[in-house]
Design a protein around this motif. Structure first.
Motif, PDB file in Angstrom:
ATOM      1  N   TYR A  10       0.849  -1.192   0.000  1.00 14.27           N
ATOM      2  CA  TYR A  10       0.000   0.000   0.000  1.00 14.27           C
ATOM      3  C   TYR A  10       0.886   1.242   0.000  1.00 14.27           C
ATOM      4  O   TYR A  10       1.669   1.456   0.918  1.00 14.27           O
ATOM      5  CB  TYR A  10      -0.873  -0.028   1.258  1.00 14.27           C
ATOM      6  CG  TYR A  10      -1.777   1.160   1.444  1.00 14.27           C
ATOM      7  CD1 TYR A  10      -3.141   1.081   1.167  1.00 14.27           C
ATOM      8  CD2 TYR A  10      -1.281   2.371   1.937  1.00 14.27           C
ATOM      9  CE1 TYR A  10      -3.975   2.172   1.357  1.00 14.27           C
ATOM     10  CE2 TYR A  10      -2.107   3.466   2.123  1.00 14.27           C
ATOM     11  CZ  TYR A  10      -3.452   3.360   1.830  1.00 14.27           C
ATOM     12  OH  TYR A  10      -4.276   4.439   2.023  1.00 14.27           O
ATOM     13  N   PRO A  13      -4.194   5.392  -1.275  1.00 14.33           N
ATOM     14  CA  PRO A  13      -5.489   4.719  -1.466  1.00 14.33           C
ATOM     15  C   PRO A  13      -5.696   4.143  -2.866  1.00 14.33           C
ATOM     16  O   PRO A  13      -6.291   3.080  -3.009  1.00 14.33           O
ATOM     17  CB  PRO A  13      -6.495   5.834  -1.179  1.00 14.33           C
ATOM     18  CG  PRO A  13      -5.785   6.738  -0.235  1.00 14.33           C
ATOM     19  CD  PRO A  13      -4.335   6.701  -0.634  1.00 14.33           C
ATOM     20  N   ASN A  14      -5.203   4.842  -3.892  1.00 11.13           N
ATOM     21  CA  ASN A  14      -5.379   4.325  -5.248  1.00 11.13           C
ATOM     22  C   ASN A  14      -4.079   3.819  -5.841  1.00 11.13           C
ATOM     23  O   ASN A  14      -3.927   3.744  -7.052  1.00 11.13           O
ATOM     24  CB  ASN A  14      -5.995   5.409  -6.147  1.00 11.13           C
ATOM     25  CG  ASN A  14      -7.425   5.676  -5.743  1.00 11.13           C
ATOM     26  OD1 ASN A  14      -8.239   4.752  -5.639  1.00 11.13           O
ATOM     27  ND2 ASN A  14      -7.733   6.926  -5.455  1.00 11.13           N
ATOM     28  N   ASP A  15      -3.154   3.486  -4.981  1.00  8.83           N
ATOM     29  CA  ASP A  15      -1.855   3.005  -5.449  1.00  8.83           C
ATOM     30  C   ASP A  15      -1.418   1.832  -4.578  1.00  8.83           C
ATOM     31  O   ASP A  15      -0.581   1.968  -3.693  1.00  8.83           O
ATOM     32  CB  ASP A  15      -0.832   4.155  -5.405  1.00  8.83           C
ATOM     33  CG  ASP A  15       0.515   3.745  -5.981  1.00  8.83           C
ATOM     34  OD1 ASP A  15       0.604   2.639  -6.557  1.00  8.83           O
ATOM     35  OD2 ASP A  15       1.474   4.531  -5.847  1.00  8.83           O
ATOM     36  N   ASP A  47      -8.041   6.563   5.376  1.00  8.42           N
ATOM     37  CA  ASP A  47      -6.796   7.003   4.733  1.00  8.42           C
ATOM     38  C   ASP A  47      -5.808   7.616   5.723  1.00  8.42           C
ATOM     39  O   ASP A  47      -4.604   7.406   5.622  1.00  8.42           O
ATOM     40  CB  ASP A  47      -7.116   7.996   3.611  1.00  8.42           C
ATOM     41  CG  ASP A  47      -7.974   7.347   2.529  1.00  8.42           C
ATOM     42  OD1 ASP A  47      -7.941   6.103   2.420  1.00  8.42           O
ATOM     43  OD2 ASP A  47      -8.678   8.072   1.809  1.00  8.42           O
ATOM     44  N   GLN A 309      -6.572  -4.082  -5.201  1.00  9.16           N
ATOM     45  CA  GLN A 309      -7.011  -2.683  -5.356  1.00  9.16           C
ATOM     46  C   GLN A 309      -8.531  -2.619  -5.542  1.00  9.16           C
ATOM     47  O   GLN A 309      -9.213  -1.819  -4.900  1.00  9.16           O
ATOM     48  CB  GLN A 309      -6.308  -2.036  -6.562  1.00  9.16           C
ATOM     49  CG  GLN A 309      -6.755  -0.607  -6.847  1.00  9.16           C
ATOM     50  CD  GLN A 309      -6.169   0.404  -5.871  1.00  9.16           C
ATOM     51  OE1 GLN A 309      -4.954   0.564  -5.772  1.00  9.16           O
ATOM     52  NE2 GLN A 309      -7.038   1.082  -5.122  1.00  9.16           N
ATOM     53  N   ARG A 310      -9.044  -3.495  -6.392  1.00  5.56           N
ATOM     54  CA  ARG A 310     -10.494  -3.534  -6.599  1.00  5.56           C
ATOM     55  C   ARG A 310     -11.214  -3.910  -5.297  1.00  5.56           C
ATOM     56  O   ARG A 310     -12.280  -3.391  -4.975  1.00  5.56           O
ATOM     57  CB  ARG A 310     -10.837  -4.543  -7.707  1.00  5.56           C
ATOM     58  CG  ARG A 310     -12.257  -4.398  -8.172  1.00  5.56           C
ATOM     59  CD  ARG A 310     -12.620  -5.348  -9.305  1.00  5.56           C
ATOM     60  NE  ARG A 310     -13.953  -5.867  -9.065  1.00  5.56           N
ATOM     61  CZ  ARG A 310     -14.268  -7.150  -8.996  1.00  5.56           C
ATOM     62  NH1 ARG A 310     -13.347  -8.077  -9.176  1.00  5.56           N
ATOM     63  NH2 ARG A 310     -15.502  -7.514  -8.764  1.00  5.56           N
ATOM     64  N   TYR A 312     -10.297  -3.208  -2.199  1.00  2.00           N
ATOM     65  CA  TYR A 312     -10.401  -2.036  -1.319  1.00  2.00           C
ATOM     66  C   TYR A 312     -11.389  -1.007  -1.869  1.00  2.00           C
ATOM     67  O   TYR A 312     -12.057  -0.312  -1.100  1.00  2.00           O
ATOM     68  CB  TYR A 312      -9.026  -1.404  -1.092  1.00  2.00           C
ATOM     69  CG  TYR A 312      -8.214  -2.141  -0.049  1.00  2.00           C
ATOM     70  CD1 TYR A 312      -8.695  -2.285   1.255  1.00  2.00           C
ATOM     71  CD2 TYR A 312      -6.983  -2.702  -0.355  1.00  2.00           C
ATOM     72  CE1 TYR A 312      -7.965  -2.970   2.216  1.00  2.00           C
ATOM     73  CE2 TYR A 312      -6.247  -3.386   0.601  1.00  2.00           C
ATOM     74  CZ  TYR A 312      -6.741  -3.515   1.885  1.00  2.00           C
ATOM     75  OH  TYR A 312      -6.026  -4.193   2.839  1.00  2.00           O
ATOM     76  N   ASP A 313     -11.475  -0.908  -3.204  1.00  2.00           N
ATOM     77  CA  ASP A 313     -12.468   0.006  -3.778  1.00  2.00           C
ATOM     78  C   ASP A 313     -13.879  -0.422  -3.364  1.00  2.00           C
ATOM     79  O   ASP A 313     -14.725   0.409  -3.040  1.00  2.00           O
ATOM     80  CB  ASP A 313     -12.344   0.047  -5.306  1.00  2.00           C
ATOM     81  CG  ASP A 313     -11.033   0.690  -5.769  1.00  2.00           C
ATOM     82  OD1 ASP A 313     -10.368   1.355  -4.938  1.00  2.00           O
ATOM     83  OD2 ASP A 313     -10.660   0.516  -6.948  1.00  2.00           O
ATOM     84  N   ARG A 316     -14.461   0.514   0.219  1.00  2.00           N
ATOM     85  CA  ARG A 316     -14.675   1.960   0.344  1.00  2.00           C
ATOM     86  C   ARG A 316     -16.085   2.363  -0.084  1.00  2.00           C
ATOM     87  O   ARG A 316     -16.706   3.228   0.541  1.00  2.00           O
ATOM     88  CB  ARG A 316     -13.635   2.702  -0.502  1.00  2.00           C
ATOM     89  CG  ARG A 316     -13.610   4.205  -0.291  1.00  2.00           C
ATOM     90  CD  ARG A 316     -12.575   4.850  -1.190  1.00  2.00           C
ATOM     91  NE  ARG A 316     -11.229   4.411  -0.879  1.00  2.00           N
ATOM     92  CZ  ARG A 316     -10.462   4.957   0.072  1.00  2.00           C
ATOM     93  NH1 ARG A 316     -10.916   5.966   0.787  1.00  2.00           N
ATOM     94  NH2 ARG A 316      -9.247   4.508   0.300  1.00  2.00           N
TER      95      ARG A 316
END
Ligand SMILES: [Zn+2]
Ligand SMILES: [Zn+2]
Length: 328
Positions: A10, A13-15, A47, A309-310, A312-313, A316
């Motif tokens: 990590y 958040p988007n990386d 975050d 990543q998907r 965690y999306d 969220r």
């Protein structure tokens, strides 16, 4: 022997990247394990909380298989905790594991979202539970969050004669409900804004209400799961006189909560924070799962490590995803 592992790292958040890392050698008394599954935690989309640790490998809801250890057979299926208290200091002796000096310094290398994990001896000796295997991996992967719900209800001195109100019907709210159902709670009401989550909770047999419908409910114990002032205010407003309100999720460090101190005083409402869980609750969580608590019903999404990543999306979005599990 040097070994390598594929893991999620990590950065932001988007990386979140998938990288290869070298693993340190296992210490005597420690373990080398392969992760079987790891749940994604709602705390990992806070975050401000993640920023202070980045870059790092998240993941602390772990079911694994032993590759190598002392006094534990290779292939043993285990639930493992990400921190361990010393078990001997005055803080530990009163059951406050999370405040033990060893708690935060003990850690897995690199973290649960990794094909392989090195477990230090202090965790291997006190916070690893061998699983009987009578339940599915999807049931067991809820062990750590279930332990947090058990601790929260314990701190609130919740008993079967109490009316329970849960604010927020994500995975944590629903785990509180499963435990309270199993204890034979006098009543359980769940409150959420999201119709998808209300429907999911009703499928589990809960009285699930939106805040307007639920404005009249009263709880002897009210558990507030979302980390927001409005959720905390709602929790206090729903507390019966003499009630206990659990602050289950932190606010960001610079936020302040202007609590209704007038009501808190005259209704003698206790505000009870509950942070994480210790070894006793971890063992109790495994016991409840092996006794048939249907934790697997909360697993809505199963993804591969490359899809973290998907995952965690989805967490969220907090919509149809209740518990997202990464299967390794
Ligand atoms: Zn968590
Ligand atoms: Zn200690």
């Amino acid at each position: 022997m040097i070994s390598r592992t594929k893991c999620a790292v990590y950065y932001a958040p988007n990386d979140i990247r998938i990288e290869e890392r070298e693993l340190p050698a296992r210490e005597p008394g420690g373990l080398l394990v392969e992760t079987v599954a790891c749940g994604l935690c709602t705390g990992e989309v806070m975050d401000w909380y993640m920023a202070k640790k980045a870059p790092f490998t998240p993941g602390h809801e772990i079911v694994a298989r032993v590759i190598e250890g002392d006094g534990i057979a290779p292939g043993t299926l285990i639930a493992l905790h990400h921190h361990a208290a010393c078990g001997q200091c005055p803080t530990c002796l009163r059951g406050d594991d999370v405040h033990c000096g060893q708690w935060r310094s003990s850690r897995l290398n690199p973290g649960g979202l990794s094909e392989r994990v090195v477990v230090p001896p202090e965790i291997a000796t006190s916070d690893v539970v061998a699983l009987s295997g009578n339940r599915t991996v999807e049931s067991y992967v809820l062990t750590e969050p279930l332990a947090c719900a058990i601790k929260s209800l314990r701190r609130a001195r919740f008993e079967a004669s109490d009316r329970l109100v849960i604010v927020g019907l994500g995975a944590m709210g629903l785990l509180h409900a499963l435990v309270a159902q199993r204890m034979g709670a006098r009543s359980i009401a769940g409150i959420d804004l999201n119709p998808v989550r209300l429907a999911f909770a009703r499928d589990l047999g809960l009285a699930a209400l939106d805040p307007t419908e639920g404005s009249d409910v009263n709880g002897d114990v009210v558990v507030v799961c979302p980390g927001s002032q409005s959720a905390l205010d709602l929790g206090v407003s729903l507390s019966a006189p003499g009630g206990r309100v659990v602050v289950f999720t932190p606010l960001p460090p610079d936020d302040r909560w202007p609590v209704d101190a007038h009501k808190v005083y005259f209704d003698e409402i206790s505000l009870i924070p509950s942070y994480s869980a210790g070894a006793a609750e971890f063992v109790e969580a495994v016991r409840m799962i092996e006794a048939g608590l249907p934790t697997e019903r909360l697993v809505t999404h199963r993804l591969a490590l490359d899809e973290v990543q998907r995952g965690y999306d989805l967490v969220r979005e907090a919509n149809e995803a209740i518990k997202v599990v990464i299967e390794l």
